[in-house]
Design a protein around this motif. Structure first.
Motif, PDB file in Angstrom:
ATOM      1  N   LYS A   5       0.819  -1.211   0.000  1.00 56.17           N
ATOM      2  CA  LYS A   5       0.000   0.000   0.000  1.00 56.17           C
ATOM      3  C   LYS A   5       0.856   1.265   0.000  1.00 56.17           C
ATOM      4  CE  LYS A   5      -3.491   2.202   2.975  1.00 56.17           C
ATOM      5  NZ  LYS A   5      -4.254   2.051   4.244  1.00 56.17           N
ATOM      6  N   TYR A   6       1.967   1.233   0.760  1.00 59.25           N
ATOM      7  CA  TYR A   6       2.782   2.428   0.930  1.00 59.25           C
ATOM      8  C   TYR A   6       4.142   2.355   0.245  1.00 59.25           C
ATOM      9  CZ  TYR A   6      -0.535   3.482   4.705  1.00 59.25           C
ATOM     10  OH  TYR A   6      -1.672   3.744   5.423  1.00 59.25           O
ATOM     11  N   LYS A   7       4.366   1.355  -0.582  1.00 62.94           N
ATOM     12  CA  LYS A   7       5.713   1.132  -1.108  1.00 62.94           C
ATOM     13  C   LYS A   7       6.278   2.333  -1.872  1.00 62.94           C
ATOM     14  CE  LYS A   7       4.312  -1.207  -5.400  1.00 62.94           C
ATOM     15  NZ  LYS A   7       4.449  -2.456  -6.188  1.00 62.94           N
ATOM     16  N   GLU A   8       5.410   3.072  -2.555  1.00 62.40           N
ATOM     17  CA  GLU A   8       5.890   4.228  -3.324  1.00 62.40           C
ATOM     18  C   GLU A   8       6.224   5.421  -2.430  1.00 62.40           C
ATOM     19  OE1 GLU A   8       6.618   3.889  -6.363  1.00 62.40           O
ATOM     20  OE2 GLU A   8       5.662   1.940  -6.632  1.00 62.40           O
ATOM     21  N   SER A   9       5.645   5.435  -1.213  1.00 61.53           N
ATOM     22  CA  SER A   9       5.848   6.573  -0.312  1.00 61.53           C
ATOM     23  C   SER A   9       7.022   6.368   0.641  1.00 61.53           C
ATOM     24  CB  SER A   9       4.571   6.813   0.509  1.00 61.53           C
ATOM     25  OG  SER A   9       3.460   7.036  -0.337  1.00 61.53           O
ATOM     26  N   ILE A  10       7.397   5.108   0.863  1.00 59.46           N
ATOM     27  CA  ILE A  10       8.480   4.833   1.805  1.00 59.46           C
ATOM     28  C   ILE A  10       9.814   5.235   1.181  1.00 59.46           C
ATOM     29  CG2 ILE A  10       9.726   2.985   3.023  1.00 59.46           C
ATOM     30  CD1 ILE A  10       7.040   1.524   3.262  1.00 59.46           C
ATOM     31  N   PRO A  11      10.600   6.088   1.853  1.00 61.80           N
ATOM     32  CA  PRO A  11      11.850   6.592   1.270  1.00 61.80           C
ATOM     33  C   PRO A  11      12.917   5.510   1.128  1.00 61.80           C
ATOM     34  CG  PRO A  11      11.658   7.284   3.553  1.00 61.80           C
ATOM     35  CD  PRO A  11      10.344   6.657   3.195  1.00 61.80           C
ATOM     36  N   GLU A  12      13.837   5.719   0.216  1.00 57.83           N
ATOM     37  CA  GLU A  12      14.898   4.754  -0.070  1.00 57.83           C
ATOM     38  C   GLU A  12      15.734   4.465   1.167  1.00 57.83           C
ATOM     39  OE1 GLU A  12      16.831   1.955  -2.036  1.00 57.83           O
ATOM     40  OE2 GLU A  12      15.129   3.084  -2.832  1.00 57.83           O
ATOM     41  N   GLU A  13      15.970   5.482   1.980  1.00 53.72           N
ATOM     42  CA  GLU A  13      16.769   5.284   3.193  1.00 53.72           C
ATOM     43  C   GLU A  13      16.105   4.280   4.137  1.00 53.72           C
ATOM     44  OE1 GLU A  13      18.774   7.928   6.800  1.00 53.72           O
ATOM     45  OE2 GLU A  13      17.923   8.940   5.052  1.00 53.72           O
ATOM     46  N   SER A  14      14.781   4.312   4.183  1.00 55.05           N
ATOM     47  CA  SER A  14      14.053   3.352   5.022  1.00 55.05           C
ATOM     48  C   SER A  14      14.181   1.943   4.461  1.00 55.05           C
ATOM     49  CB  SER A  14      12.572   3.738   5.114  1.00 55.05           C
ATOM     50  OG  SER A  14      12.410   4.987   5.746  1.00 55.05           O
ATOM     51  N   TRP A  15      14.073   1.813   3.133  1.00 58.08           N
ATOM     52  CA  TRP A  15      14.232   0.498   2.505  1.00 58.08           C
ATOM     53  C   TRP A  15      15.624  -0.057   2.750  1.00 58.08           C
ATOM     54  CZ3 TRP A  15      10.089  -1.884   1.958  1.00 58.08           C
ATOM     55  CH2 TRP A  15       8.950  -1.329   1.374  1.00 58.08           C
ATOM     56  N   GLU A  16      16.633   0.805   2.733  1.00 54.98           N
ATOM     57  CA  GLU A  16      18.001   0.354   2.994  1.00 54.98           C
ATOM     58  C   GLU A  16      18.137  -0.198   4.407  1.00 54.98           C
ATOM     59  OE1 GLU A  16      20.546   3.641   2.157  1.00 54.98           O
ATOM     60  OE2 GLU A  16      20.239   3.554  -0.016  1.00 54.98           O
ATOM     61  N   LEU A  17      17.492   0.448   5.363  1.00 58.86           N
ATOM     62  CA  LEU A  17      17.518  -0.026   6.738  1.00 58.86           C
ATOM     63  C   LEU A  17      16.788  -1.359   6.864  1.00 58.86           C
ATOM     64  CD1 LEU A  17      16.818   3.355   8.569  1.00 58.86           C
ATOM     65  CD2 LEU A  17      18.898   1.989   8.782  1.00 58.86           C
ATOM     66  N   ILE A  18      15.640  -1.470   6.212  1.00 58.09           N
ATOM     67  CA  ILE A  18      14.882  -2.728   6.236  1.00 58.09           C
ATOM     68  C   ILE A  18      15.684  -3.848   5.592  1.00 58.09           C
ATOM     69  CG2 ILE A  18      12.860  -3.898   5.264  1.00 58.09           C
ATOM     70  CD1 ILE A  18      11.387  -1.162   5.548  1.00 58.09           C
ATOM     71  N   ASN A  19      16.336  -3.540   4.480  1.00 52.40           N
ATOM     72  CA  ASN A  19      17.107  -4.548   3.741  1.00 52.40           C
ATOM     73  C   ASN A  19      18.349  -5.016   4.490  1.00 52.40           C
ATOM     74  OD1 ASN A  19      15.245  -4.397   1.678  1.00 52.40           O
ATOM     75  ND2 ASN A  19      16.472  -3.024   0.415  1.00 52.40           N
ATOM     76  N   SER A  20      18.718  -4.290   5.536  1.00 52.16           N
ATOM     77  CA  SER A  20      19.873  -4.693   6.341  1.00 52.16           C
ATOM     78  C   SER A  20      19.485  -5.711   7.415  1.00 52.16           C
ATOM     79  CB  SER A  20      20.510  -3.469   7.006  1.00 52.16           C
ATOM     80  OG  SER A  20      19.665  -2.934   8.018  1.00 52.16           O
ATOM     81  N   THR A  21      18.183  -6.022   7.511  1.00 50.64           N
ATOM     82  CA  THR A  21      17.696  -6.965   8.518  1.00 50.64           C
ATOM     83  C   THR A  21      17.276  -8.286   7.874  1.00 50.64           C
ATOM     84  OG1 THR A  21      15.326  -6.418   8.414  1.00 50.64           O
ATOM     85  CG2 THR A  21      16.734  -4.943   9.703  1.00 50.64           C
ATOM     86  N   CYS A  22      17.055  -9.280   8.711  1.00 53.79           N
ATOM     87  CA  CYS A  22      16.644 -10.604   8.210  1.00 53.79           C
ATOM     88  C   CYS A  22      15.211 -10.615   7.699  1.00 53.79           C
ATOM     89  CB  CYS A  22      16.823 -11.654   9.302  1.00 53.79           C
ATOM     90  SG  CYS A  22      15.722 -11.429  10.739  1.00 53.79           S
ATOM     91  N   PHE A  23      14.480  -9.524   7.895  1.00 50.17           N
ATOM     92  CA  PHE A  23      13.085  -9.461   7.447  1.00 50.17           C
ATOM     93  C   PHE A  23      12.959  -8.944   6.020  1.00 50.17           C
ATOM     94  CE2 PHE A  23      13.223  -8.818  12.068  1.00 50.17           C
ATOM     95  CZ  PHE A  23      12.521  -9.951  12.464  1.00 50.17           C
ATOM     96  N   GLN A  24      14.077  -8.660   5.400  1.00 55.82           N
ATOM     97  CA  GLN A  24      14.092  -8.085   4.056  1.00 55.82           C
ATOM     98  C   GLN A  24      13.330  -8.955   3.052  1.00 55.82           C
ATOM     99  OE1 GLN A  24      16.109  -9.488   1.351  1.00 55.82           O
ATOM    100  NE2 GLN A  24      15.334  -7.953  -0.095  1.00 55.82           N
ATOM    101  N   GLY A  25      13.562 -10.270   3.091  1.00 57.34           N
ATOM    102  CA  GLY A  25      12.972 -11.159   2.094  1.00 57.34           C
ATOM    103  C   GLY A  25      11.462 -11.191   2.135  1.00 57.34           C
ATOM    104  N   ILE A  26      10.883 -11.389   3.320  1.00 59.56           N
ATOM    105  CA  ILE A  26       9.429 -11.479   3.424  1.00 59.56           C
ATOM    106  C   ILE A  26       8.779 -10.120   3.179  1.00 59.56           C
ATOM    107  CG2 ILE A  26       9.516 -11.233   5.946  1.00 59.56           C
ATOM    108  CD1 ILE A  26       6.921 -13.190   3.836  1.00 59.56           C
TER     109      ILE A  26
END
Length: 227
Positions: A5-26
């Protein structure tokens, strides 16, 4: 799901932080709409059939003469979350008392502890508020990343009939640098078995736990046997 729902609004910096965790895949799977939050509801009848084969005493499923169980390795294989590390305590703080100095630490997102749990709606509303701030260059990408993971915990891994998660879990979701040091596969599986056990005993009627895990585990296992 909130991530789609919010993928276009979430900033790249937030995605980078999420991708640094084990929850990135799901989270990526939800982000790309490959996994839908309502899938469990659509497969409810299949789940009820599976529950007839669940042995709450041994925490396994019995099909004829065959007994099989969901393992931490299965959880890791399906969701990509950690299967090693420290245990994580996410029990509700029964000693919480409004205004007490003995309460848990303050939350970077929600401030001082004013309740034992946070509802999924509050998480969703807070995320929307942070995203609006981002558009005005006032939002915090770190808070947004933490809120996305909180929502994942409440909606998927530690889903409850009351749609809430504990304050202790809120604090774990904010500690992005250390979040992977916990054995999340163990905790998700433990919480699921607690929910299945209570369901078998007749309370509550609504199941607690990651029901999507049971369905994916069963169907992926069935596909392997067919090959």
């Amino acid at each position: 799901m909130l991530m789609y729902k919010y993928k276009e609004s979430i900033p790249e910096e937030s995605w980078e932080l999420i991708n640094s965790t084990c929850f990135q895949g799901i989270i990526e799977a939800f982000k790309l709409d490959k996994v839908k939050e309502d899938q469990v509801k659509k497969l409810e009848s299949d789940f009820e059939i599976l529950m007839r084969h669940y042995n709450s005493d041994n925490k396994n499923f019995i099909f004829g003469n065959t007994e099989i169980e969901i393992t931490e390795h299965d959880v890791h294989s399906i969701f990509g979350i950690t299967k090693e590390g420290s245990d994580v305590d996410i029990t509700i703080d029964q000693k919480y008392c409004k205004g007490s100095k003995k309460n848990l630490a303050d939350s970077a997102v929600f401030g001082k502890q004013t309740r034992r749990t946070i509802t999924r709606k509050v998480i969703d509303d807070t995320l929307m508020e942070e995203l609006r701030k981002i558009q005005k260059k006032k939002g915090d990408p770190r808070k947004i990343a933490s809120l996305v993971i909180m929502y994942l915990m409440a909606a998927l891994f530690f889903s409850r009939s009351g749609n809430h998660i504990e304050w202790k879990l809120i604090l774990k979701c904010e500690d992005l640098e250390d979040i992977d040091r916990y054995n999340w596969s163990h905790k998700v599986l433990e919480f699921l078995h607690q929910g299945l056990h209570k369901h078998v005993k007749g309370e509550p009627r609504v199941l607690n736990g990651c029901l999507l895990l049971v369905l994916y585990w069963f169907y992926t296992g069935s596909l392997r046997k067919q090959k």
